[in-house]
Enzyme design. Structure first.
Site, PDB file in Angstrom:
ATOM      1  N   SER A   8       0.803  -1.209   0.000  1.00 28.97           N
ATOM      2  CA  SER A   8       0.000   0.000   0.000  1.00 28.97           C
ATOM      3  C   SER A   8       0.844   1.269   0.000  1.00 28.97           C
ATOM      4  O   SER A   8       1.541   1.555  -0.965  1.00 28.97           O
ATOM      5  CB  SER A   8      -0.958  -0.060   1.199  1.00 28.97           C
ATOM      6  OG  SER A   8      -1.967   0.894   1.097  1.00 28.97           O
ATOM      7  N   ASP A  67      10.705   5.290  -9.973  1.00 29.68           N
ATOM      8  CA  ASP A  67      10.402   5.881 -11.273  1.00 29.68           C
ATOM      9  C   ASP A  67      11.256   7.105 -11.559  1.00 29.68           C
ATOM     10  O   ASP A  67      11.641   7.353 -12.704  1.00 29.68           O
ATOM     11  CB  ASP A  67       8.917   6.255 -11.353  1.00 29.68           C
ATOM     12  CG  ASP A  67       8.049   5.069 -11.747  1.00 29.68           C
ATOM     13  OD1 ASP A  67       8.579   3.944 -11.816  1.00 29.68           O
ATOM     14  OD2 ASP A  67       6.840   5.270 -11.970  1.00 29.68           O
ATOM     15  N   LYS A 122      -0.683  -4.109  -3.178  1.00 29.06           N
ATOM     16  CA  LYS A 122      -1.944  -3.486  -2.773  1.00 29.06           C
ATOM     17  C   LYS A 122      -2.030  -2.116  -3.416  1.00 29.06           C
ATOM     18  O   LYS A 122      -1.433  -1.167  -2.952  1.00 29.06           O
ATOM     19  CB  LYS A 122      -1.981  -3.396  -1.247  1.00 29.06           C
ATOM     20  CG  LYS A 122      -3.075  -2.497  -0.698  1.00 29.06           C
ATOM     21  CD  LYS A 122      -4.465  -3.043  -1.005  1.00 29.06           C
ATOM     22  CE  LYS A 122      -5.503  -2.212  -0.290  1.00 29.06           C
ATOM     23  NZ  LYS A 122      -5.508  -0.798  -0.665  1.00 29.06           N
TER      24      LYS A 122
END
Length: 470
Positions: free
Chosen positions: A302, A313, A327
Site C-alpha cells: 500500500s 520511477d 496493494k
C-alpha cells in the site's frame, strides 16, 4: 471524508447458508419497462421481503441491527477484500490507530478463507516478541474458532484490557500441526520511525514501520538529527520499508516528497475522469541529493509501495529486496453520522510512470533474498509467496488482462539480528563502497538473462540522481 490507503488491510467477509425445508412466498407485481432505477427498487423490494420473513418466521428472534449490519457487510465483501462497514465502535478504534496509539497485540491482519492472516507483526510489540510471523494463520482465539466471525469481530476479541492474556492458535506452513501462542495484551504505541547511523556514521538508516499521522513529522526529525550527528561523513541513506503494511495516503505522499525535488509522486484514478488526481513533489530534498537505497519485501504494501514506486520511477533511489505485496487500491473513509463509517474502494493508484501496483507489486532493481536459518529452510521449500493477487475477490486493475498471471508478494522474513540481515548488510556495504559476498540479481528487461548469472554485490552500484519528473 478521510482518504487512506488500506490501513491494516481490514476486510469483512460474511458467510451465510440455507438448509432444510423452505417456504416459498409468491408475490405478483406489475412493473413498467425496466430502467436502472426500477431494477434496483425491484431488488430492494426483494431484500425487504426477505428481511421481513426472517424477522417474523426465524426460529429465534433475531437482532434487527445485526441483520442490517450483516447485510451491509455482505454487500461490501462482494466488491473486494478491502471495502467494509465500520460500526461506530470500530470507526472510533480506526481513528485511534491512525493517531498512532491503541491497545492490543501489535499485528496487522486481513481475512483469508475464513481465518485471520497475519500481514505483518509490528516491531517491539507483544506479537513480535512472541514470534508471530507474516503469513501465519490464526484459527482460534482462546480456543474459540474464528470461522464464522467477521474480521472486525476477531480483531475486537484480540483486543482487551492491558496485561490480560490471550491464546492464539496458529497454523504455519512447514509445521505439521497447529500450535498455541500465549500473548499478554499491552498498550501499543506506534513509533512509526526508527533511525540509527551505521558504518562510522557513513550510513543513515531509517526504518518506517507504518504510515500514521506522525510518520512524516518523525521522518523529518530523524533525517535532521542524523545529518547533524554525522556531518560530512554521511554517504547516503537506507529507507527500510520491509513489512510496512501501509497506512495513510497523505503521509506516503509527504514522505516521498521528503526525498524529491519535483515531479509526480502518485496518480490516483477513480471511476470517473474528474476523480483522477495527481500528487506532485515540492522543491526541497531533505537528503541533499545523497544516495538512497530502499528495502522492500513481501510485507511491504500500500503506502509503502507508493513511496518505493515514486523513488524508483524518478531514479532517485535503488530498490533492493524482493517483490512487494501488490496493494494498489485506495480506500475512502465515509462517515455515516452516528452510524459508523463506510470504507469504500474509490480509486487505484499508479506510480509516476503510470505503472499499476494492483496485484503486481513493485519489483526491486536488485533482488536480494534473506539468508534463512536452518530451522526455517523447510518453511522456504513449502511456502508459496502470498500477495494481493492471492486474496479471494481481490480488486483487479483494468490493465490486468484476464489471462495475465498475477504474482504479487514474496517472502517477508527479516532476521531480528542486524548482523544476520542479508538485505540490510548488502545495502550498508553498497553505500560504503565495500565488497561483499552477497549476490544480487538485476531486474529489468533482461532479468531472465541476468537471473541465470547472478551479479556479485561488490559490483559498483550507480549513484541514483534526481531526474526530470513527468
Amino acid at each position: 471524508m478521510m482518504r487512506k490507503s488500506d490501513f491494516a488491510f481490514w476486510s469483512f467477509i460474511v458467510m451465510a447458508g440455507l438448509a432444510g425445508a423452505t417456504t416459498v412466498l409468491n408475490v405478483s407485481k406489475t412493473y413498467s419497462a425496466p430502467t436502472p432505477n426500477s431494477e434496483i427498487y425491484k431488488q430492494l423490494d426483494l431484500f425487504g421481503d426477505v428481511l421481513e420473513r426472517v424477522r417474523t418466521d426465524y426460529v429465534d428472534k433475531p437482532s434487527d441491527s445485526k441483520l442490517i449490519e450483516s447485510a451491509i457487510n455482505g454487500m461490501l465483501a462482494a466488491l473486494d477484500p478491502h471495502s467494509s462497514y465500520l460500526s461506530p465502535k470500530n470507526f472510533q478504534e480506526m481513528q485511534v490507530q491512525t493517531r498512532g496509539e491503541f491497545g492490543g497485540l501489535g499485528i496487522e491482519v486481513t481475512m483469508e478463507n475464513g481465518v485471520v492472516k497475519v500481514v505483518s507483526p509490528i516491531d517491539d510489540t507483544p506479537a513480535s516478541k512472541a514470534g508471530i510471523l507474516s503469513n501465519d494463520l490464526i484459527t482460534h482465539l482462546d480456543g474459540e474458532q474464528i470461522a464464522g466471525m467477521t474480521l472486525s469481530q476477531a480483531v475486537e476479541r484480540m483486543r482487551g484490557r492491558v496485561d490480560t492474556p490471550i491464546t492464539l492458535t496458529i497454523v504455519r506452513k512447514g509445521r505439521a500441526e497447529p500450535f498455541d501462542v500465549k500473548i499478554m495484551r499491552a498498550v501499543i504505541r506506534i513509533n512509526p520511525v526508527k533511525w540509527q547511523l551505521d558504518g562510522d556514521d557513513e550510513v543513515a538508516y531509517l526504518k518506517v514501520t507504518t504510515f500514521n499521522e506522525k510518520t512524516h513529522e518523525n521522518v523529518v526529525k530523524a533525517i535532521t538529527q542524523m545529518k547533524k550527528k554525522a556531518g560530512d561523513k554521511l554517504k547516503g541513506y537506507i529507507l527500510d520499508l520491509r513489512n510496512n503494511p501501509g497506512g495513510l495516503l497523505d503521509q506516503a505522499i509527504s514522505v516521498s516528497d521528503d526525498f524529491l525535488n519535483q515531479g509526480a509522486i502518485v496518480l490516483t484514478r477513480g471511476r470517473n475522469l474528474r476523480e483522477t488526481q495527481r500528487s506532485n513533489a515540492r522543491k526541497g530534498d531533505l537528503t541533499d541529493g545523497k544516495k538512497i537505497l530502499v528495502l522492500i519485501n513481501g510485507g511491504s504494501a500500500s503506502a509503502s509501495e507508493i513511496v518505493a514506486g515514486a523513488l524508483q520511477d524518478h531514479k532517485r533511489a535503488t530498490i533492493i529486496g524482493t517483490r512487494s505485496f501488490g496493494k494498489g487500491s485506495v480506500q475512502t473513509i465515509i462517515p455515516l453520522g452516528g452510524n459508523g463509517a463506510l470504507r469504500l474502494t474509490t480509486a487505484r493508484y499508479y506510480t509516476p510512470s503510470g505503472r499499476s501496483i494492483q496485484a503486481k507489486g513493485i519489483d526491486p532493481d536488485l533482488i536480494v533474498e534473506e539468508e534463512l536459518p536452518p530451522e526455517l529452510k523447510k518453511l522456504q521449500k513449502s511456502r508459496t509467496p502470498r500477495g494481493e493477487a492471492s486474496l479471494r475477490g481481490h480488486l483487479r486493475s483494468e490493465s490486468n488482462a484476464p489471462d495475465k498471471k498475477e504474482t504479487s508478494g514474496s517472502s517477508s522474513y527479516v532476521p531480528r539480528e542486524r548482523d544476520k540481515d542479508t538485505q540490510l548488510q548488502y545495502a550498508i556495504a553498497t553505500l560504503r563502497g565495500l565488497p561483499t559476498d552477497i549476490k544480487a540479481v538485476k531486474q529489468g528487461a533482461d532479468k531472465e538473462k541476468t537471473a541465470k548469472k547472478a551479479e556479485p554485490a561488490k559490483s559498483k552500484t550507480e549513484a541514483p540522481q534526481p531526474a526530470p519528473k513527468n
